[in-house]
Design a protein around this motif. Structure first.
Motif, PDB file in Angstrom:
ATOM      1  N   LYS A  90       0.831  -1.204   0.000  1.00 29.93           N
ATOM      2  CA  LYS A  90       0.000   0.000   0.000  1.00 29.93           C
ATOM      3  C   LYS A  90       0.870   1.260   0.000  1.00 29.93           C
ATOM      4  CE  LYS A  90      -3.889  -2.282   2.295  1.00 29.93           C
ATOM      5  NZ  LYS A  90      -4.832  -2.111   1.170  1.00 29.93           N
ATOM      6  N   ALA A  91       2.002   1.221   0.704  1.00 28.31           N
ATOM      7  CA  ALA A  91       2.914   2.365   0.705  1.00 28.31           C
ATOM      8  C   ALA A  91       3.463   2.605  -0.703  1.00 28.31           C
ATOM      9  CB  ALA A  91       4.055   2.123   1.683  1.00 28.31           C
ATOM     10  N   ALA A  92       3.787   1.523  -1.388  1.00 29.34           N
ATOM     11  CA  ALA A  92       4.333   1.632  -2.744  1.00 29.34           C
ATOM     12  C   ALA A  92       3.331   2.289  -3.692  1.00 29.34           C
ATOM     13  CB  ALA A  92       4.723   0.253  -3.267  1.00 29.34           C
ATOM     14  N   GLN A  93       2.052   2.065  -3.461  1.00 28.45           N
ATOM     15  CA  GLN A  93       1.023   2.689  -4.301  1.00 28.45           C
ATOM     16  C   GLN A  93       1.026   4.206  -4.165  1.00 28.45           C
ATOM     17  OE1 GLN A  93      -2.595   0.769  -3.042  1.00 28.45           O
ATOM     18  NE2 GLN A  93      -2.025  -1.213  -3.917  1.00 28.45           N
ATOM     19  N   HIS A  94       1.605   4.688  -3.077  1.00 32.34           N
ATOM     20  CA  HIS A  94       1.700   6.137  -2.846  1.00 32.34           C
ATOM     21  C   HIS A  94       3.148   6.631  -2.973  1.00 32.34           C
ATOM     22  CE1 HIS A  94      -2.493   6.454  -1.450  1.00 32.34           C
ATOM     23  NE2 HIS A  94      -2.292   5.262  -0.908  1.00 32.34           N
ATOM     24  N   ASN A  95       3.975   5.819  -3.642  1.00 28.98           N
ATOM     25  CA  ASN A  95       5.379   6.167  -3.922  1.00 28.98           C
ATOM     26  C   ASN A  95       6.237   6.275  -2.666  1.00 28.98           C
ATOM     27  OD1 ASN A  95       4.932   6.372  -6.781  1.00 28.98           O
ATOM     28  ND2 ASN A  95       3.963   8.354  -6.413  1.00 28.98           N
ATOM     29  N   TYR A  96       5.949   5.437  -1.679  1.00 28.36           N
ATOM     30  CA  TYR A  96       6.777   5.362  -0.482  1.00 28.36           C
ATOM     31  C   TYR A  96       7.439   3.991  -0.385  1.00 28.36           C
ATOM     32  CZ  TYR A  96       5.120   9.734   1.559  1.00 28.36           C
ATOM     33  OH  TYR A  96       4.863  11.065   1.811  1.00 28.36           O
ATOM     34  N   GLU A  97       8.683   3.999   0.056  1.00 23.82           N
ATOM     35  CA  GLU A  97       9.366   2.745   0.359  1.00 23.82           C
ATOM     36  C   GLU A  97       9.193   2.443   1.844  1.00 23.82           C
ATOM     37  OE1 GLU A  97      13.437   2.636  -0.851  1.00 23.82           O
ATOM     38  OE2 GLU A  97      13.055   3.765  -2.691  1.00 23.82           O
ATOM     39  N   LEU A  98       9.148   1.154   2.173  1.00 30.01           N
ATOM     40  CA  LEU A  98       9.006   0.750   3.567  1.00 30.01           C
ATOM     41  C   LEU A  98      10.260   0.015   4.009  1.00 30.01           C
ATOM     42  CD1 LEU A  98       6.816   0.653   5.894  1.00 30.01           C
ATOM     43  CD2 LEU A  98       6.488  -1.740   5.217  1.00 30.01           C
ATOM     44  N   ILE A  99      10.841   0.444   5.118  1.00 24.37           N
ATOM     45  CA  ILE A  99      11.925  -0.320   5.742  1.00 24.37           C
ATOM     46  C   ILE A  99      11.401  -0.796   7.088  1.00 24.37           C
ATOM     47  CG2 ILE A  99      13.815   0.858   4.562  1.00 24.37           C
ATOM     48  CD1 ILE A  99      14.215   2.600   7.012  1.00 24.37           C
ATOM     49  N   TYR A 100      11.736  -2.015   7.468  1.00 33.37           N
ATOM     50  CA  TYR A 100      11.158  -2.565   8.687  1.00 33.37           C
ATOM     51  C   TYR A 100      12.153  -3.444   9.429  1.00 33.37           C
ATOM     52  CZ  TYR A 100      10.292  -6.295   5.270  1.00 33.37           C
ATOM     53  OH  TYR A 100      10.422  -7.226   4.270  1.00 33.37           O
ATOM     54  N   SER A 101      11.903  -3.577  10.743  1.00 40.90           N
ATOM     55  CA  SER A 101      12.756  -4.387  11.615  1.00 40.90           C
ATOM     56  C   SER A 101      11.918  -4.975  12.731  1.00 40.90           C
ATOM     57  CB  SER A 101      13.876  -3.536  12.232  1.00 40.90           C
ATOM     58  OG  SER A 101      14.708  -2.969  11.249  1.00 40.90           O
ATOM     59  N   SER A 102      12.447  -6.040  13.349  1.00 34.88           N
ATOM     60  CA  SER A 102      11.819  -6.648  14.519  1.00 34.88           C
ATOM     61  C   SER A 102      12.403  -6.031  15.790  1.00 34.88           C
ATOM     62  CB  SER A 102      12.056  -8.162  14.534  1.00 34.88           C
ATOM     63  OG  SER A 102      11.504  -8.784  13.399  1.00 34.88           O
ATOM     64  N   THR A 103      11.546  -5.723  16.749  1.00 31.70           N
ATOM     65  CA  THR A 103      12.014  -5.164  18.015  1.00 31.70           C
ATOM     66  C   THR A 103      12.189  -6.238  19.083  1.00 31.70           C
ATOM     67  OG1 THR A 103       9.800  -4.783  18.925  1.00 31.70           O
ATOM     68  CG2 THR A 103      10.731  -3.052  17.520  1.00 31.70           C
ATOM     69  N   GLU A 104      11.524  -7.380  18.910  1.00 34.92           N
ATOM     70  CA  GLU A 104      11.543  -8.472  19.896  1.00 34.92           C
ATOM     71  C   GLU A 104      11.100  -7.988  21.276  1.00 34.92           C
ATOM     72  OE1 GLU A 104      15.577  -9.785  19.527  1.00 34.92           O
ATOM     73  OE2 GLU A 104      15.136 -11.034  17.777  1.00 34.92           O
ATOM     74  N   ASN A 105      10.303  -6.920  21.288  1.00 34.55           N
ATOM     75  CA  ASN A 105       9.827  -6.315  22.543  1.00 34.55           C
ATOM     76  C   ASN A 105      10.975  -5.925  23.468  1.00 34.55           C
ATOM     77  OD1 ASN A 105       7.117  -6.364  21.919  1.00 34.55           O
ATOM     78  ND2 ASN A 105       6.759  -8.361  22.852  1.00 34.55           N
ATOM     79  N   ASP A 106      12.121  -5.608  22.874  1.00 33.60           N
ATOM     80  CA  ASP A 106      13.311  -5.201  23.627  1.00 33.60           C
ATOM     81  C   ASP A 106      13.394  -3.675  23.604  1.00 33.60           C
ATOM     82  OD1 ASP A 106      16.011  -4.362  24.178  1.00 33.60           O
ATOM     83  OD2 ASP A 106      16.670  -6.415  23.885  1.00 33.60           O
ATOM     84  N   VAL A 107      13.297  -3.052  24.787  1.00 30.44           N
ATOM     85  CA  VAL A 107      13.279  -1.589  24.861  1.00 30.44           C
ATOM     86  C   VAL A 107      14.543  -0.979  24.274  1.00 30.44           C
ATOM     87  CG1 VAL A 107      13.205   0.390  26.422  1.00 30.44           C
ATOM     88  CG2 VAL A 107      11.768  -1.599  26.876  1.00 30.44           C
ATOM     89  N   ASN A 108      15.702  -1.544  24.586  1.00 26.04           N
ATOM     90  CA  ASN A 108      16.959  -0.999  24.068  1.00 26.04           C
ATOM     91  C   ASN A 108      17.021  -1.115  22.551  1.00 26.04           C
ATOM     92  OD1 ASN A 108      17.980  -0.335  26.622  1.00 26.04           O
ATOM     93  ND2 ASN A 108      18.733  -2.421  26.943  1.00 26.04           N
ATOM     94  N   LYS A 109      16.508  -2.229  22.020  1.00 22.53           N
ATOM     95  CA  LYS A 109      16.538  -2.416  20.581  1.00 22.53           C
ATOM     96  C   LYS A 109      15.605  -1.440  19.872  1.00 22.53           C
ATOM     97  CE  LYS A 109      16.391  -5.936  16.966  1.00 22.53           C
ATOM     98  NZ  LYS A 109      16.178  -7.379  16.634  1.00 22.53           N
ATOM     99  N   ILE A 110      14.422  -1.241  20.428  1.00 22.26           N
ATOM    100  CA  ILE A 110      13.486  -0.309  19.795  1.00 22.26           C
ATOM    101  C   ILE A 110      14.039   1.114  19.833  1.00 22.26           C
ATOM    102  CG2 ILE A 110      12.028   0.284  21.790  1.00 22.26           C
ATOM    103  CD1 ILE A 110       9.613   0.022  19.997  1.00 22.26           C
ATOM    104  N   ASP A 111      14.748   1.487  20.918  1.00 22.03           N
ATOM    105  CA  ASP A 111      15.364   2.816  20.993  1.00 22.03           C
ATOM    106  C   ASP A 111      16.436   2.975  19.912  1.00 22.03           C
ATOM    107  OD1 ASP A 111      13.761   3.318  23.120  1.00 22.03           O
ATOM    108  OD2 ASP A 111      15.340   3.432  24.628  1.00 22.03           O
ATOM    109  N   ARG A 112      17.267   1.938  19.740  1.00 21.86           N
ATOM    110  CA  ARG A 112      18.324   2.002  18.714  1.00 21.86           C
ATOM    111  C   ARG A 112      17.724   2.090  17.316  1.00 21.86           C
ATOM    112  NH1 ARG A 112      20.491  -2.295  21.721  1.00 21.86           N
ATOM    113  NH2 ARG A 112      19.997  -3.740  20.025  1.00 21.86           N
ATOM    114  N   LEU A 113      16.681   1.325  17.070  1.00 18.60           N
ATOM    115  CA  LEU A 113      16.080   1.315  15.731  1.00 18.60           C
ATOM    116  C   LEU A 113      15.425   2.652  15.409  1.00 18.60           C
ATOM    117  CD1 LEU A 113      14.555  -2.279  15.734  1.00 18.60           C
ATOM    118  CD2 LEU A 113      16.376  -1.440  14.232  1.00 18.60           C
ATOM    119  N   ILE A 114      14.768   3.248  16.382  1.00 19.90           N
ATOM    120  CA  ILE A 114      14.161   4.564  16.150  1.00 19.90           C
ATOM    121  C   ILE A 114      15.239   5.584  15.800  1.00 19.90           C
ATOM    122  CG2 ILE A 114      13.001   6.504  17.285  1.00 19.90           C
ATOM    123  CD1 ILE A 114      11.242   4.466  18.726  1.00 19.90           C
ATOM    124  N   THR A 115      16.348   5.556  16.523  1.00 22.01           N
ATOM    125  CA  THR A 115      17.460   6.473  16.226  1.00 22.01           C
ATOM    126  C   THR A 115      18.009   6.219  14.827  1.00 22.01           C
ATOM    127  OG1 THR A 115      18.087   6.625  18.564  1.00 22.01           O
ATOM    128  CG2 THR A 115      19.771   7.199  16.942  1.00 22.01           C
TER     129      THR A 115
END
Length: 338
Positions: A90-115
Motif C-alpha cells: 500500500k505504501a508503494a502505491q503512494h510512492n513510499y518505500e518501507l523499511i522494517y525491523s523486529s524489536t523483539e519487545n526489547d526496549v533498548n533495541k526499539i530505541d536504537r532502531l528509532i534512532t
C-alpha cells in the motif's frame, strides 16, 4: 518533523552557488567543472548533517525521503509478516518505500532502531510499541514526527492508533462456546502486560464473571525467541480435568497447545472445544479444523497507511488524534462442534 535544510540553506551557509550544491549531490561535478575542494566541502557538510549519499539529493530537493520506517514485534510471526507485506504494497502505491525491523519487545533495541531510522530521514513511523518505549516515542511526538501505533497502544501517550477490539474478540468466542454447550472454559496466554494481551484477558474475565463461572487461566512466562514447552500446557490440563474447552490468546500458543493435547492423548473434537486468537494458514487443515478469532489484516493495513499519509501532510499534523478500531471475526470450524 523538524524542518530539513534545503539546497538553498546549504548553499548560503557554505557561500557557494545553489547550482554547485545540486551538481555535487547529483554526481555532476565533472560536467560543471567543480573543484575537489568545493566538492569535499559540500559532501562533508551534508554527511555531517546526517544525510546518506544515495538519499541526499531527493530529500534536500523535496524535504522528504519518501521512506517509512516500520517496527514490529517479530517479523517471523505470521500476523506481523502479513501486516508488513500489505503495508509495504500500500505504501508503494503512494510512492513510499518501507523499511522494517523486529524489536523483539526489547526496549533498548526499539530505541536504537528509532534512532537509526531517524538518521535515515524517514518521513514517518509505524510502530508496534513495547512497554518501556514511551520515552523514545514521546521524543518522536515532540519532534512532530508523523507516527502511528498499531496492534497495541501506550496509555500514557496521546498517539494515533490502529487497533482491533481484542476484548470483544475473546468475548464473542466465549459466547460461541457457551452456545455450543461448553461450560468449563480455560484461557491460556502469556504473562505479557502489553495492552492487546491484557484486553484479551479482560474479555475472558468479564464473560466468566457475568455468568458466575469459575475462571481457569494459565499465563506462561514467555519472551520473544523463547520456545514454549508443550509440557507446561499438558501439566495445566491434567490439573484441570473439569475443562471442556480452551481459548488460546495467540496462534503460536495454540500450536503448542495442540502438541500438548497429543502428548496426553486427548481427542480435540471429543474432549475439548478449541479456539485460537489469530488465524493460521494451517488451522483449516487440522483434523478437526480449528476455530479462530481472525484479525482483519486488510483493514488494519489500510487503516495504518491512510492514517500515516494523512499525518505526513504538514497541514494535518496538528489535527485531532486518530484512533481506528476494527472488529475481529470469529471463523467457526470443526473444533467447536460438540
Amino acid at each position: 518533523m523538524k524542518k530539513r535544510k534545503s539546497i538553498t540553506d546549504i548553499a548560503r551557509e557554505l557561500n557557494v552557488a545553489i547550482s554547485t550544491v545540486s551538481a555535487v549531490l547529483n554526481g555532476k561535478t565533472e560536467e560543471r567543472r567543480i573543484g575537489e575542494a568545493t566538492k569535499k566541502r559540500v559532501l562533508d557538510y551534508t554527511l555531517n548533517a546526517g544525510y546518506k549519499p544515495n538519499q541526499i539529493a531527493r530529500s534536500l530537493r523535496t524535504g522528504k525521503s519518501n521512506i517509512i520506517g516500520m517496527l514490529v514485534e517479530e517479523i517471523a510471526n505470521p500476523f506481523f509478516a502479513e501486516i508488513t507485506s500489505k503495508v509495504e504494497k500500500k505504501a508503494a502505491q503512494h510512492n513510499y518505500e518501507l523499511i522494517y525491523s523486529s524489536t523483539e519487545n526489547d526496549v533498548n533495541k526499539i530505541d536504537r532502531l528509532i534512532t537509526t531510522y531517524k538518521n535515515r530521514q524517514v518521513d514517518g513511523f509505524i510502530i508496534a510499541p513495547t512497554i518501556g518505549s514511551e520515552k523514545k516515542i514521546k521524543e518522536l511526538i515532540e519532534d512532530k514526527t508523523p507516527l502511528v501505533l498499531f496492534d497495541r497502544y501506550l496509555p500514557t501517550l496521546a498517539t494515533n492508533n490502529v487497533l482491533i477490539n481484542n476484548f470483544n474478540g475473546i468475548y464473542i468466542a466465549m459466547e460461541h462456546l457457551k452456545k455450543s454447550g461448553y461450560m468449563n472454559i480455560g484461557f491460556i496466554s502469556t504473562n505479557s502486560r502489553q495492552t492487546n494481551m491484557q484486553d484479551r484477558l479482560s474479555g475472558y474475565r468479564s464473560f466468566v464473571n457475568e455468568h458466575n463461572w469459575d475462571a481457569s487461566i494459565l499465563e506462561i512466562d514467555f519472551k520473544i525467541g523463547d520456545t514454549i514447552k508443550p509440557s507446561v500446557i499438558s501439566k495445566y490440563l491434567l490439573k484441570n480435568l473439569q475443562l471442556d474447552a480452551l481459548i488460546f490468546s495467540t496462534n503460536y500458543i495454540a500450536l503448542c497447545g495442540l502438541s500438548a493435547l497429543q502428548q496426553i492423548q486427548k481427542s480435540i473434537s471429543k474432549t475439548y472445544g478449541i479456539i485460537s486468537f489469530d488465524d493460521n494458514t494451517h488451522f483449516d487443515l487440522f483434523k478437526p479444523s480449528i476455530t479462530t478469532i481472525a484479525q482483519p489484516i486488510e483493514d488494519i493495513a489500510e487503516g495504518i497507511i491512510q492514517t500515516l499519509l494523512l499525518k505526513m501532510k504538514e497541514e494535518n499534523y496538528n489535527s485531532p488524534i486518530i484512533t481506528k478500531t476494527f472488529e475481529p471475526k470469529l471463523i467457526i470450524r470443526e473444533s467447536t462442534k460438540k
